[in-house]
Design an enzyme around this catalytic site. Structure first.
Site, mmCIF file in Angstrom:
data_model
loop_
_atom_site.group_PDB
_atom_site.id
_atom_site.type_symbol
_atom_site.label_atom_id
_atom_site.label_comp_id
_atom_site.label_asym_id
_atom_site.label_seq_id
_atom_site.Cartn_x
_atom_site.Cartn_y
_atom_site.Cartn_z
ATOM 1 N N THR A 111 9.204 -9.984 11.622
ATOM 2 C CA THR A 111 8.362 -9.135 10.773
ATOM 3 C C THR A 111 8.817 -7.681 10.851
ATOM 4 O OG1 THR A 111 6.706 -8.948 12.539
ATOM 5 C CG2 THR A 111 6.351 -10.654 10.880
ATOM 6 N N LYS B 237 5.895 0.787 19.597
ATOM 7 C CA LYS B 237 5.675 1.972 18.769
ATOM 8 C C LYS B 237 5.715 1.509 17.318
ATOM 9 C CE LYS B 237 8.727 4.624 21.192
ATOM 10 N NZ LYS B 237 9.346 5.733 21.946
ATOM 11 N N GLN C 26 10.045 -5.267 7.764
ATOM 12 C CA GLN C 26 9.569 -3.909 7.515
ATOM 13 C C GLN C 26 10.729 -2.952 7.311
ATOM 14 O OE1 GLN C 26 6.349 -2.330 7.228
ATOM 15 N NE2 GLN C 26 6.311 -4.432 6.525
ATOM 16 N N GLY D 89 0.822 -1.214 0.000
ATOM 17 C CA GLY D 89 0.000 0.000 0.000
ATOM 18 C C GLY D 89 0.850 1.255 0.000
ATOM 19 N N GLY E 11 -0.171 1.156 12.911
ATOM 20 C CA GLY E 11 -1.006 -0.045 12.845
ATOM 21 C C GLY E 11 -0.633 -1.114 13.856
ATOM 22 N N GLU F 174 7.642 2.757 9.074
ATOM 23 C CA GLU F 174 8.037 3.952 8.327
ATOM 24 C C GLU F 174 9.392 4.475 8.779
ATOM 25 O OE1 GLU F 174 3.674 5.589 7.045
ATOM 26 O OE2 GLU F 174 4.561 6.514 8.794
HETATM 27 MO MO1 MOS Z 1 1.125 5.429 5.386
HETATM 28 S S1 MOS Z 1 1.718 6.859 4.022
HETATM 29 O O1 MOS Z 1 0.040 6.330 6.330
HETATM 30 O O2 MOS Z 1 0.452 4.160 4.470
#
Ligand code: MOS
Length: 732
Positions: free
Chosen positions: A621, A688, A625, A241, A511, A692
């Site tokens: 995992t 946390k 990431q 995504g 998430g 990203e």
């Molecule tokens: Mo992230 S840019 O909030 O999938």
């Protein structure tokens, strides 16, 4: 469950299942092709028809005629959906341009029709027969040219200032004033946007590929002008995504309208060459950074101003947010300016804000460290802060940036780096090392879940959380297993269905932490219900080894069941701890590169990330990431760029043949180290985000390594060989 004070000891701290590197529980389905993606729902509906989108060939203007006669009469065609016959449509909260355009055109490749036919090939063939005439209008497509007209966006109406930047900068012993640019980028998820829609009466079911089930459902309801309760959205498997699937997009909307029109199920997939211009992208930025230090290299003045563009009503790229928190300094200034551009819609892409922000800031820090005569690791450590620099009463909940940098320097062999650039030659190659700090805020959002203890002693978890390739299934199963004292195999996880409780969804790297905290909350309730059934005092009851213990009393978990399963539902809601404490994640990125001294070819040889990102729920995992994010950072540094045709207003290289991203051969040795960073302020699971963080800072570390190798300083991404060539001959 309200989370408004730091977590104490709780069952997750046992770490019997959580914190272990379990393989993904969905792994077998993924590698055997039995985890269906949106296009692959073959048995969920019968008599499925196929839709093919027709998109605008201009960027701005009006459709003067749209002739569907030939398409209507082509073999197999069932309907041609246009804005004229689609019925009244609203617009989703999260959409900037309308998803079905016409007669006004807001951007290139905006959808203007959907041809629905018996087969995909018939729909595609008929789509080429739709005749469209346009009246083209002049538009703004060039960010640099639009800067004079850029204004402060509503999100940042006032520049943020602390102290007196101008005076401090004027009086600083060492200064830097430089401008950096980052290009437009495309998410390029492997799985294209796709949806299957079918109606039963006024009830719509959509199987799609979407990171945020509830956003998709809410905006679909808004756009179709029907109650949300009439819509069910399912997206249990997602092939990537990166922010490109955060929102309702044209595939889902057009499939729903087409299916309503022909009273049959309709499937729509966006063809790859349409995605870059039809969906969202990461907007380009132009960033001016000014830094001033005292003679010892202590930052006294820091200013970061970022320009980006978007369609009217669109949002800015918030590239300055890390500059407000990453380094100390008494006199500070940050500001955003947004230019109106008629390019496709800009929106979130993995770590929006920090990714392009750090691409600029962390080169600037490298530059001023050199001016100050300091090692870039030492410069950053010297300028560390443990509090919000604009509000010293507000500490970071946990901040281990210094540890990330020290550990990274040690493990990478940083001491072997030659601080003088352009010195190391290996045959025809120039080699060098670079580093950067990584920073990404820890965002929190409510997340719900439902759990059932089944008659066979297994546990079922239901939440509308998604797994976009991230490992959500696995960490959610681990959390539930830990809470109920079950082995991982006894937990079944069901995700991505709007009939389940609303979760935080997959966005903003929140998430993992928020969805497992929601599962934690539901499991706390289930434990209470089970204890009560057994006549145990809930507060003194322990769950372990599929058994329940309370003092001297023991029972099997299944003893609590008589006729039916026991269920519980709850959601985690976060109080104001994020006002008391700044919550962020940190990394140190270390890079070694080789640059060919004749061709300018750049090979990244080694990458190391040291991350402090809260409790790591599953090191395997989480590592996946981070190495994926590091790979993306390499692409951003060296390859990724949507090239803008500034006359016609579109992204030219809108497919995977010409939008370059790294392939396996581009990726060298990657190493990831997680520091112990269990953070009780963040959530009951004390985790946390990390998905990203792994991207934030990587590209600048590569740019800095290229500088160290060659002595060529580039401030414009991507750093392609041609940008080095003109400067390299001097280095021979
Ligand atoms: Mo992230 S840019 O909030 O999938």
């Amino acid at each position: 469950m309200k989370f408004d004070k730091p977590a104490g000891q709780n069952p997750v701290d046992r770490l019997l299942v959580v914190g272990h590197p379990h393989d993904r529980i969905d792994g077998k389905r993924k590698v055997t092709g039995t985890a269906p993606y949106a296009w692959e729902w073959h048995d969920e509906a019968t008599k499925v028809a196929y839709g093919y989108i027709v998109t605008s060939a201009i960027a701005k203007g009006r459709i003067t005629s749209l002739d569907t006669h030939n398409a209507d009469n082509a073999p197999g065609v069932l309907a041609v959906v246009t804005a004229q016959n689609a019925g009244p449509l609203g617009k989703g909260e999260q959409n900037t341009a309308t998803l079905l355009g016409g007669p006004e055109i807001e951007h290139y490749h905006q959808a203007i029709a959907l041809v629905v036919a018996e087969t995909f090939e018939q729909a595609r063939a008929a789509a080429s027969l739709v005749q469209v005439q346009y009246e083209q209008q002049a538009g703004e497509y060039d960010l640099a040219a639009a800067i004079p007209n850029a204004t402060a966006p509503p999100e940042y109406e006032e520049d943020k200032t602390t102290g007196d930047f101008a005076s401090a900068f004027a009086g600083a012993a060492i200064t830097l004033d430089a401008t950096y640019t980052t290009p437009d980028q495309s998410h390029m998820a492997m799985e294209p946007h796709a949806s299957l829609a079918f109606w039963h009466g006024d009830q719509l079911t959509i199987r799609t590929s979407n990171q945020m089930i509830d956003w998709c459902r809410s905006d679909l309801a808004k756009t179709l002008k029907i109650p949300k309760e009439k819509i069910r959205v399912l997206s249990p498997w997602i092939g990537g995504g990166f922010g490109g699937k955060l929102f309702l997009r044209s595939d889902a909307l057009l499939a729903a309208i087409g299916a309503r029109m022909i009273q049959r199920p309709v499937k729509v997939m966006l063809p790859r060459p349409v995605i870059a211009n039809n969906t969202t992208h990461r907007p380009a930025t132009i960033q001016r950074i000014r830094l001033g230090t005292d003679i010892e290299g202590r930052i006294c003045a820091i200013s970061h101003k970022s320009y980006s563009g978007n369609l009217p009503g669109g949002t800015p790229e918030i590239a300055v947010q890390q500059s407000e928190l990453l380094y100390a300094g008494a006199h500070r200034h940050t500001g955003l300016r947004l230019a109106k551009l008629d390019l496709p819609e800009g929106n979130a892409m993995r770590a929006p804000g920090e990714t392009p922000g750090l691409m600029a800031l962390e080169i600037a820090i490298d530059e001023i460290a050199e001016k100050a005569g300091l090692d870039p690791v030492e410069f950053r450590i010297l300028n560390d802060t443990q509090v919000d620099p604009a509000n010293p009463n507000r500490p970071f909940s946990r901040r281990q940036l210094v540890e990330c940098l020290r550990t990274g320097a040690d493990r990478f062999g940083w001491s072997k780096r030659n601080a003088r650039p352009g010195q190391n030659k290996e045959g025809e190659w120039l080699t060098g090392m670079g580093m950067a700090a990584g920073f990404r805020n820890n965002l929190l959002t409510p997340s719900g879940a439902r759990v059932h203890l089944e008659l066979d002693g297994t546990l079922t978890v239901e939440t509308d959380m998604t797994d976009i390739g991230t490992g959500s299934y696995t960490i959610i199963a681990q959390t539930a297993a830990e809470m109920l004292g079950l082995p991982l195999e006894k937990v079944n996880v069901h995700l991505g269905d709007s009939s389940f409780p609303i979760s935080g969804g997959s966005g903003g790297q929140w998430g993992a932490n928020t969805s497992t905290s929601g599962v934690y909350a539901a499991c706390v309730k289930l434990r209470e219900a089970i204890a009560k059934k057994l006549g145990f005092a809930p507060d003194d009851t322990e769950f372990t080894g599929e058994k329940v213990h309370c003092g001297e009393r023991h029972a099997r978990l299944t003893d609590a069941l008589n006729n039916g399963r026991i269920s519980a539902q709850d959601q985690i809601e976060f109080g104001d701890l994020d006002e008391q404490f700044q919550q962020s994640t940190f990394a140190g990125h270390f890079i070694e590169v080789a640059v060919h001294r004749m061709t300018g070819e750049i090979r990244v040889r080694r990458m190391l990330a040291v991350c402090a990102a809260g409790r790591i729920l599953n090191p395997k995992t989480a590592r996946s990431q981070v190495i994926g994010a590091m790979t993306m950072g390499l692409g951003a540094a060296l390859m990724e760029e949507l090239l803008v045709d500034t006359r016609q207003g579109y992204f030219v290289n809108h497919d995977m043949a010409s939008y370059e991203i790294p392939v396996h051969a581009d990726i060298p040795l990657q190493e990831v180290i997680f520091l112990d960073d269990t953070d009780p302020v963040s959530s009951p699971v004390k985790a946390k985000g990390v998905g990203e963080l792994g991207l934030c800072g990587v590209s600048a570390a590569i740019a800095n390594a290229i500088y160290n190798a060659t002595g060529v300083r580039r401030r414009d991404y991507p750093i392609t060989p041609d940008k080095l060539l003109c400067a390299l001959p001097d280095r021979l």
